[in-house]
Design an enzyme around this catalytic site. Structure first.
Site, mmCIF file in Angstrom:
data_model
loop_
_atom_site.group_PDB
_atom_site.id
_atom_site.type_symbol
_atom_site.label_atom_id
_atom_site.label_comp_id
_atom_site.label_asym_id
_atom_site.label_seq_id
_atom_site.Cartn_x
_atom_site.Cartn_y
_atom_site.Cartn_z
ATOM 1 N N ARG A 79 8.513 2.563 -3.439
ATOM 2 C CA ARG A 79 8.396 1.166 -3.972
ATOM 3 C C ARG A 79 9.669 0.419 -4.153
ATOM 4 O O ARG A 79 9.976 -0.652 -3.490
ATOM 5 C CB ARG A 79 7.394 0.972 -4.949
ATOM 6 C CG ARG A 79 6.902 -0.306 -5.094
ATOM 7 C CD ARG A 79 5.839 -0.458 -6.289
ATOM 8 N NE ARG A 79 4.559 0.104 -5.882
ATOM 9 C CZ ARG A 79 4.091 1.221 -6.394
ATOM 10 N NH1 ARG A 79 4.712 1.874 -7.198
ATOM 11 N NH2 ARG A 79 3.149 1.820 -5.546
ATOM 12 N N TYR A 83 0.588 9.609 -9.080
ATOM 13 C CA TYR A 83 1.049 11.271 -9.011
ATOM 14 C C TYR A 83 2.482 11.413 -9.402
ATOM 15 O O TYR A 83 2.922 12.189 -9.340
ATOM 16 C CB TYR A 83 1.141 11.627 -7.370
ATOM 17 C CG TYR A 83 -0.126 11.432 -6.567
ATOM 18 C CD1 TYR A 83 -1.134 12.575 -6.742
ATOM 19 C CD2 TYR A 83 -0.669 10.185 -6.021
ATOM 20 C CE1 TYR A 83 -2.382 12.531 -6.087
ATOM 21 C CE2 TYR A 83 -2.112 10.083 -5.688
ATOM 22 C CZ TYR A 83 -2.854 11.211 -5.525
ATOM 23 O OH TYR A 83 -3.983 11.173 -4.851
ATOM 24 N N ASP A 84 2.839 10.354 -10.177
ATOM 25 C CA ASP A 84 4.487 10.762 -10.779
ATOM 26 C C ASP A 84 4.764 11.825 -11.664
ATOM 27 O O ASP A 84 5.660 12.550 -11.428
ATOM 28 C CB ASP A 84 4.797 9.426 -11.654
ATOM 29 C CG ASP A 84 5.029 8.113 -10.817
ATOM 30 O OD1 ASP A 84 5.108 8.032 -9.454
ATOM 31 O OD2 ASP A 84 5.269 7.045 -11.474
ATOM 32 N N ASP A 111 0.604 -1.059 0.106
ATOM 33 C CA ASP A 111 -0.187 -0.043 0.248
ATOM 34 C C ASP A 111 0.643 1.196 0.017
ATOM 35 O O ASP A 111 2.055 1.227 0.871
ATOM 36 C CB ASP A 111 -1.006 -0.104 1.256
ATOM 37 C CG ASP A 111 -2.345 0.800 0.885
ATOM 38 O OD1 ASP A 111 -2.473 1.179 -0.165
ATOM 39 O OD2 ASP A 111 -2.725 1.440 1.699
#
Length: 192
Positions: A177, A150-151, A68
């Site tokens: 991540r 949101y990159d 998450d």
């Protein structure tokens, strides 16, 4: 080693398989014929990651992990946080989510933010968690075409480009991540 990654997101799957290399065979939910709407209704990233991984582990009796991720923006009291995927509504529309963040930050000089990922691994009846954090800023507008979520509005600290402008290999090396997965991979390679 075979591991299920509890996701239906092809972008996440591709990104993580790229990080895991050949030592670990990554299976998607589709690979195990799981079409369930896996619950994700807790208030923390840790709880949601556990809930998803535990669900797959218990139902399919397969070692698995789930993640998450949340974007935490200092000026917005760490919003959207655990609600990042559905910040602008239940449709999980990335464009709408970015638009809402940018609108909420209009006129705000403090644009400090961080991405945080928590991975929960269920392996042979034990749970392990791994966390990755990357600090940065929210840009004034979208930049770049790659990445997801949101990159296009997140610029990692020490860089002058957004995640969406980076090569995947570079992003994987420094991303939230990527850092969490590096910890996961290190653990799995040393697991006896």
């Amino acid at each position: 080693m075979k591991l299920v990654f509890a996701t239906n997101n092809p972008n996440k799957l591709k990104e993580l398989q790229n990080l895991l290399g050949d030592d670990i065979e990554l299976l998607s939910l589709a690979d195990i014929n799981c079409n369930d709407d896996i619950p994700e209704d807790h208030e923390t990233l840790e709880e949601n990651a556990t809930q998803k991984a535990e669900y797959i582990y218990n139902k399919f009796k397969l070692n698995c992990f789930a993640d998450d991720t949340g974007l935490e923006i200092e000026a917005l009291n760490n919003e959207p946080g655990v609600y990042s995927a559905r910040y602008a509504g239940v449709d999980k529309d990335a464009k709408a989510n970015m638009k809402k963040v940018l609108k909420n930050l209009e006129g705000e000089s403090n644009r400090l933010a961080r991405f945080r990922t928590v991975i929960s691994l269920f392996l042979n009846d034990e749970e392990y968690q791994f966390e990755g954090i990357v600090h940065g800023n929210i840009l004034e507008s979208e930049k770049g075409r790659d990445g997801f979520g949101y990159d296009p509005i997140f610029e990692p600290k020490g860089y002058s480009i957004s995640f969406a402008e980076m090569e995947m290999s570079e992003k994987n090396r420094i991303s939230h991540r990527g850092l969490a997965v590096q910890k996961l991979v290190k653990f799995l390679l040393n697991y006896k």
